[in-house]
Design a protein around this motif. Structure first.
Motif, PDB file in Angstrom:
ATOM      1  N   VAL A 176     -10.066   3.688  -6.144  1.00  0.00           N
ATOM      2  CA  VAL A 176      -9.023   4.495  -5.521  1.00  0.00           C
ATOM      3  C   VAL A 176      -9.704   5.559  -4.670  1.00  0.00           C
ATOM      4  O   VAL A 176     -10.650   6.216  -5.131  1.00  0.00           O
ATOM      5  N   THR A 177      -9.253   5.726  -3.435  1.00  0.00           N
ATOM      6  CA  THR A 177      -9.786   6.758  -2.563  1.00  0.00           C
ATOM      7  C   THR A 177      -8.720   7.819  -2.327  1.00  0.00           C
ATOM      8  O   THR A 177      -7.640   7.509  -1.819  1.00  0.00           O
ATOM      9  N   VAL A 178      -9.020   9.048  -2.724  1.00  0.00           N
ATOM     10  CA  VAL A 178      -8.100  10.168  -2.563  1.00  0.00           C
ATOM     11  C   VAL A 178      -8.823  11.300  -1.843  1.00  0.00           C
ATOM     12  O   VAL A 178      -9.891  11.747  -2.298  1.00  0.00           O
ATOM     13  N   ASP A 179      -8.278  11.737  -0.722  1.00  0.00           N
ATOM     14  CA  ASP A 179      -8.869  12.824   0.074  1.00  0.00           C
ATOM     15  C   ASP A 179     -10.339  12.557   0.383  1.00  0.00           C
ATOM     16  O   ASP A 179     -11.196  13.456   0.299  1.00  0.00           O
ATOM     17  N   GLY A 180     -10.639  11.308   0.718  1.00  0.00           N
ATOM     18  CA  GLY A 180     -11.988  10.951   1.128  1.00  0.00           C
ATOM     19  C   GLY A 180     -12.967  10.688   0.013  1.00  0.00           C
ATOM     20  O   GLY A 180     -14.121  10.320   0.273  1.00  0.00           O
ATOM     21  N   HIS A 196     -12.967   6.823  -6.275  1.00  0.00           N
ATOM     22  CA  HIS A 196     -13.056   6.838  -7.730  1.00  0.00           C
ATOM     23  C   HIS A 196     -13.001   5.388  -8.228  1.00  0.00           C
ATOM     24  O   HIS A 196     -12.038   4.670  -7.959  1.00  0.00           O
ATOM     25  N   ARG A 197     -14.026   4.977  -8.947  1.00  0.00           N
ATOM     26  CA  ARG A 197     -14.086   3.623  -9.473  1.00  0.00           C
ATOM     27  C   ARG A 197     -13.283   3.493 -10.748  1.00  0.00           C
ATOM     28  O   ARG A 197     -13.208   4.425 -11.560  1.00  0.00           O
ATOM     29  N   PHE A 209      -9.657  16.033  -9.662  1.00  0.00           N
ATOM     30  CA  PHE A 209      -8.880  14.796  -9.541  1.00  0.00           C
ATOM     31  C   PHE A 209      -8.213  14.462 -10.862  1.00  0.00           C
ATOM     32  O   PHE A 209      -8.868  14.404 -11.913  1.00  0.00           O
ATOM     33  N   ARG A 210      -6.911  14.270 -10.809  1.00  0.00           N
ATOM     34  CA  ARG A 210      -6.152  13.831 -11.984  1.00  0.00           C
ATOM     35  C   ARG A 210      -5.774  12.368 -11.784  1.00  0.00           C
ATOM     36  O   ARG A 210      -4.944  12.040 -10.934  1.00  0.00           O
ATOM     37  N   PRO A 211      -6.398  11.473 -12.546  1.00  0.00           N
ATOM     38  CA  PRO A 211      -6.158  10.035 -12.348  1.00  0.00           C
ATOM     39  C   PRO A 211      -4.699   9.665 -12.581  1.00  0.00           C
ATOM     40  O   PRO A 211      -4.025  10.211 -13.452  1.00  0.00           O
ATOM     41  N   GLY A 212      -4.229   8.708 -11.796  1.00  0.00           N
ATOM     42  CA  GLY A 212      -2.884   8.178 -11.965  1.00  0.00           C
ATOM     43  C   GLY A 212      -2.871   7.037 -12.969  1.00  0.00           C
ATOM     44  O   GLY A 212      -3.913   6.667 -13.542  1.00  0.00           O
ATOM     45  N   PRO A 213      -1.730   6.436 -13.189  1.00  0.00           N
ATOM     46  CA  PRO A 213      -1.607   5.376 -14.202  1.00  0.00           C
ATOM     47  C   PRO A 213      -2.362   4.091 -13.883  1.00  0.00           C
ATOM     48  O   PRO A 213      -2.488   3.237 -14.758  1.00  0.00           O
TER      49      PRO A 213
END
Length: 330
Positions: free
Chosen positions: A153-157, A160-161, A118-122
């Motif tokens: 944030v929830t990405v592909d199930g 991420h806090r 996972f690469r966090p966004g801004p």
């Protein structure tokens, strides 16, 4: 023999616990807020009330929407507030081609490990500036719904806090209606306050021109508050006393808007008003909320959540003002 670093209940590695943040006194919260406000005013001239509202929103664990014509200092105000804290800051320039993953982050396949990472966004920052948020389509705007409400944030199930504290300061272009998108009601409702700066007075504008003629003051603005101080201040604000009559007063105000508009204030809006009133009380050095605190915060906290029955009816601001003059304080 059991490894001390393994949780015997879950079988997973234990997570190191952070040291508890020192909670500030009410007086310290007020001093901190005034220090930050004064620091921002070294950059922004003639917007004391707006600065105060943004700082109290951060203390109330909320988010701010700045709506006005271009060029009045919305982005600069957001940057100055963010730089006043020793916190992580990121800026997202919302454009028509921006994708949700550009905001929240994305899973990328690692060729070496043969796994997705996972690469966090801004949005993974303490203060996020969403610049001209209504230039992106609703699909992209909606990427902020989960993170603004649940700080995750929830990405592909996978969820991420984000690190607390977390605040979104969004700016909105209110002029180019044919080149922008309307914000979803669910997103507007997640903003604690909607503020308008307006044009500065002639004296304030002249003072501003004098400050930015050379090096812009934002470039030399130093932090005046740490992240731990902000966390401690927010913890204190959350414990400001709110007696039952105040809670009932807030409820009656919300009910008035529901009875006099197509869409009135949601329970989330009532909670936002209560938290904003707690922050206002702390700013004034009070350990309890008064009706004056509620009335001070009501218009900027409730008006943007209201949809009149028709375009010829009262605006949201007018409905809130009528509510404040009509609903009794007990």
């Amino acid at each position: 023999m059991t490894d001390a670093n393994i949780d015997t209940d879950t079988g997973h590695p234990r997570t190191a616990r952070a040291e508890p943040t020192r909670q500030l006194s009410v007086e310290e919260v007020g001093d901190l807020a005034r220090t930050v406000i004064g620091n921002v005013e070294d950059v922004i001239v003639g917007s004391h009330d707006a600065i105060e509202h943004i700082v109290t929103t951060m203390l109330a664990r909320g988010h701010v929407l700045l709506e006005d014509v271009p060029g009045v200092g919305k982005t600069m105000l957001a940057r100055a507030v963010a730089r006043s804290f020793e916190s992580s800051f990121s800026r997202v320039q919302f454009t028509p081609d921006l994708l949700p993953a550009d905001v929240t982050g994305v899973n990328v396949f690692n060729q070496q490990s043969r796994e997705f990472e996972f690469r966090p966004g801004p949005v993974f920052a303490n203060v996020v500036l969403a610049d001209e948020i209504n230039r992106a389509p609703p699909k992209t705007q909606s990427a902020l719904l989960e993170v603004m409400e649940e700080t995750q944030v929830t990405v592909d199930g996978t969820t991420h806090r984000l690190e607390e504290p977390f605040t979104v300061i969004a700016t909105q272009n209110s002029v180019e209606r044919n080149r922008t998108y309307e914000l979803p009601i669910a997103e507007v409702d997640r903003f604690t306050k909607r503020l308008r700066l307006g044009y500065p007075s002639p004296d304030a504008e002249a003072a501003m021109l004098g400050r930015v003629a050379g090096t812009h003051p934002i470039e030399t603005l130093d932090p005046v508050a740490s992240l731990d101080q902000l966390r401690g201040a927010r913890a204190t604000v959350a414990e400001i006393t709110v007696e039952a009559p105040i809670r009932q007063y807030v409820t009656r105000l919300a009910n008035y808007t529901r009875e006099h508009a197509q869409l009135g204030v949601s329970p989330r809006g009532s909670l936002a008003l209560l938290r904003a009133s707690q922050a206002r009380a702390a700013l004034d050095g009070q350990g309890y909320v008064t009706p004056d605190d509620v009335q001070h915060e009501a218009e900027v906290t409730l008006a943007h959540r209201i949809r009149p029955v028709s375009s010829t009816d009262e605006t949201g601001r007018e409905i809130v003002r009528t509510a404040l003059s009509t609903v009794r304080v007990e």
